[in-house]
Design a protein around this motif. Sequence first.
Motif, PDB file in Angstrom:
ATOM      1  N   TYR A  77      90.410  39.821  73.118  1.00 29.35           N
ATOM      2  CA  TYR A  77      89.118  39.456  72.528  1.00 29.35           C
ATOM      3  C   TYR A  77      88.394  40.764  72.254  1.00 29.35           C
ATOM      4  N   ASP A  78      88.316  41.166  70.996  1.00 26.31           N
ATOM      5  CA  ASP A  78      87.741  42.457  70.629  1.00 26.31           C
ATOM      6  C   ASP A  78      86.517  42.251  69.746  1.00 26.31           C
ATOM      7  N   GLU A  79      85.341  42.650  70.284  1.00 22.84           N
ATOM      8  CA  GLU A  79      84.076  42.490  69.556  1.00 22.84           C
ATOM      9  C   GLU A  79      83.869  43.544  68.478  1.00 22.84           C
ATOM     10  N   GLY A  80      84.755  44.516  68.394  1.00 20.85           N
ATOM     11  CA  GLY A  80      84.594  45.552  67.376  1.00 20.85           C
ATOM     12  C   GLY A  80      83.319  46.335  67.597  1.00 20.85           C
ATOM     13  N   LYS A  81      82.492  46.396  66.575  1.00 26.28           N
ATOM     14  CA  LYS A  81      81.261  47.189  66.666  1.00 26.28           C
ATOM     15  C   LYS A  81      80.102  46.425  67.296  1.00 26.28           C
ATOM     16  N   GLY A  82      80.308  45.185  67.678  1.00 32.46           N
ATOM     17  CA  GLY A  82      79.257  44.423  68.342  1.00 32.46           C
ATOM     18  C   GLY A  82      78.377  43.666  67.367  1.00 32.46           C
ATOM     19  N   PRO A  83      77.309  43.085  67.879  1.00 29.11           N
ATOM     20  CA  PRO A  83      76.444  42.245  67.047  1.00 29.11           C
ATOM     21  C   PRO A  83      75.620  43.053  66.047  1.00 29.11           C
ATOM     22  N   THR A  84      75.416  42.438  64.874  1.00 31.76           N
ATOM     23  CA  THR A  84      74.591  43.029  63.829  1.00 31.76           C
ATOM     24  C   THR A  84      73.379  42.121  63.624  1.00 31.76           C
ATOM     25  N   PRO A  85      72.156  42.656  63.803  1.00 29.30           N
ATOM     26  CA  PRO A  85      70.969  41.811  63.625  1.00 29.30           C
ATOM     27  C   PRO A  85      70.732  41.459  62.161  1.00 29.30           C
ATOM     28  N   HIS A  86      70.292  40.240  61.946  1.00 32.62           N
ATOM     29  CA  HIS A  86      69.872  39.754  60.632  1.00 32.62           C
ATOM     30  C   HIS A  86      68.510  39.099  60.824  1.00 32.62           C
ATOM     31  N   GLY A  87      67.492  39.899  60.820  1.00 29.71           N
ATOM     32  CA  GLY A  87      66.163  39.387  61.119  1.00 29.71           C
ATOM     33  C   GLY A  87      65.924  39.400  62.616  1.00 29.71           C
ATOM     34  N   GLU A  88      64.844  38.790  63.000  1.00 28.65           N
ATOM     35  CA  GLU A  88      64.410  38.834  64.395  1.00 28.65           C
ATOM     36  C   GLU A  88      65.165  37.854  65.292  1.00 28.65           C
ATOM     37  N   PHE A  89      65.644  36.746  64.710  1.00 33.59           N
ATOM     38  CA  PHE A  89      66.205  35.676  65.529  1.00 33.59           C
ATOM     39  C   PHE A  89      67.655  35.328  65.204  1.00 33.59           C
ATOM     40  N   GLU A  90      68.380  36.236  64.531  1.00 34.06           N
ATOM     41  CA  GLU A  90      69.772  35.947  64.208  1.00 34.06           C
ATOM     42  C   GLU A  90      70.610  37.211  64.262  1.00 34.06           C
ATOM     43  N   SER A 106     104.837  33.195  70.395  1.00 33.64           N
ATOM     44  CA  SER A 106     104.484  34.079  69.283  1.00 33.64           C
ATOM     45  C   SER A 106     102.990  34.364  69.344  1.00 33.64           C
ATOM     46  N   GLU A 107     102.646  35.587  68.980  1.00 32.95           N
ATOM     47  CA  GLU A 107     101.240  36.006  69.024  1.00 32.95           C
ATOM     48  C   GLU A 107     100.701  36.154  67.613  1.00 32.95           C
ATOM     49  N   ARG A 108      99.439  35.824  67.454  1.00 27.88           N
ATOM     50  CA  ARG A 108      98.757  36.030  66.185  1.00 27.88           C
ATOM     51  C   ARG A 108      97.296  36.348  66.451  1.00 27.88           C
ATOM     52  N   THR A 109      96.646  36.872  65.441  1.00 29.23           N
ATOM     53  CA  THR A 109      95.249  37.259  65.568  1.00 29.23           C
ATOM     54  C   THR A 109      94.395  36.399  64.648  1.00 29.23           C
ATOM     55  N   VAL A 110      93.281  35.931  65.176  1.00 31.28           N
ATOM     56  CA  VAL A 110      92.319  35.143  64.419  1.00 31.28           C
ATOM     57  C   VAL A 110      91.031  35.953  64.338  1.00 31.28           C
ATOM     58  N   THR A 111      90.451  36.016  63.157  1.00 29.30           N
ATOM     59  CA  THR A 111      89.162  36.673  62.988  1.00 29.30           C
ATOM     60  C   THR A 111      88.076  35.612  63.074  1.00 29.30           C
ATOM     61  N   ASP A 112      87.173  35.784  64.019  1.00 27.54           N
ATOM     62  CA  ASP A 112      86.087  34.830  64.246  1.00 27.54           C
ATOM     63  C   ASP A 112      84.774  35.452  63.776  1.00 27.54           C
ATOM     64  N   HIS A 113      84.179  34.866  62.739  1.00 24.57           N
ATOM     65  CA  HIS A 113      82.887  35.324  62.217  1.00 24.57           C
ATOM     66  C   HIS A 113      81.802  34.497  62.901  1.00 24.57           C
ATOM     67  N   GLN A 114      81.157  35.098  63.884  1.00 22.87           N
ATOM     68  CA  GLN A 114      80.168  34.384  64.691  1.00 22.87           C
ATOM     69  C   GLN A 114      78.754  34.624  64.155  1.00 22.87           C
ATOM     70  N   THR A 115      77.963  33.572  64.181  1.00 24.64           N
ATOM     71  CA  THR A 115      76.540  33.668  63.882  1.00 24.64           C
ATOM     72  C   THR A 115      75.790  33.069  65.066  1.00 24.64           C
ATOM     73  N   TRP A 116      74.890  33.862  65.630  1.00 30.79           N
ATOM     74  CA  TRP A 116      74.094  33.454  66.787  1.00 30.79           C
ATOM     75  C   TRP A 116      72.636  33.384  66.364  1.00 30.79           C
ATOM     76  N   HIS A 117      71.943  32.331  66.814  1.00 36.80           N
ATOM     77  CA  HIS A 117      70.530  32.149  66.491  1.00 36.80           C
ATOM     78  C   HIS A 117      69.736  32.000  67.791  1.00 36.80           C
ATOM     79  N   TYR A 118      68.574  32.639  67.824  1.00 38.44           N
ATOM     80  CA  TYR A 118      67.719  32.579  69.009  1.00 38.44           C
ATOM     81  C   TYR A 118      66.713  31.445  68.869  1.00 38.44           C
ATOM     82  N   ASP A 119      66.685  30.582  69.866  1.00 37.31           N
ATOM     83  CA  ASP A 119      65.706  29.510  69.952  1.00 37.31           C
ATOM     84  C   ASP A 119      64.527  30.050  70.753  1.00 37.31           C
ATOM     85  N   ALA A 120      63.459  30.431  70.058  1.00 33.40           N
ATOM     86  CA  ALA A 120      62.312  31.061  70.721  1.00 33.40           C
ATOM     87  C   ALA A 120      61.639  30.109  71.698  1.00 33.40           C
ATOM     88  N   GLU A 121      61.620  28.833  71.381  1.00 28.95           N
ATOM     89  CA  GLU A 121      60.978  27.864  72.267  1.00 28.95           C
ATOM     90  C   GLU A 121      61.762  27.711  73.572  1.00 28.95           C
TER      91      GLU A 121
END
Length: 137
Positions: A77-90, A106-121
């Motif tokens: 599980y390799d995060e690469g360069k880590g999270p990239t902010p897109h605005g204040e809450f994503e 057999s082994e294979r690699t999957v690229t996972d494009h994650q989007t995280w959102h902050y619930d301020a409440e």
Amino acid sequence: MRRILTTLAILATLSLAGCATDQRNDALTTTLNAYASTVRWGDFATAQQFVDPKVREAHPVSTLEMARYQQYKVSGYDEGKGPTPHGEFEVTQVVQINLVNVNTQSERTVTDHQTWHYDAEGKHWWLVSGLPDISRQ
């Protein structure tokens, strides 16, 4: 005197905003680490709890999909360069997940494009992109 009070009020506001940002960043770090650990152990049922409840409701994971997750062991599980902010809450993050098929070894690699959102409440980070799609080759 008025200038001093105004300056103090501004400094107090900025420090409170800084505290909120620090708390949000700490929560992001904690959440991303916990999610990564869960996926590294191949516990996709628990990993699903990191997915935004609205997304889980709109796109429930079928029994067949969960069985597919159980067919693989996570070997990396390799995060690469880590999270990239897109605005204040994503933030977005691209993760490389190495999977070993338990039946064929057999082994294979999957690229996972994650989007995280902050619930301020709720003061909580949610994965809105869903679990990684391991069905693609």
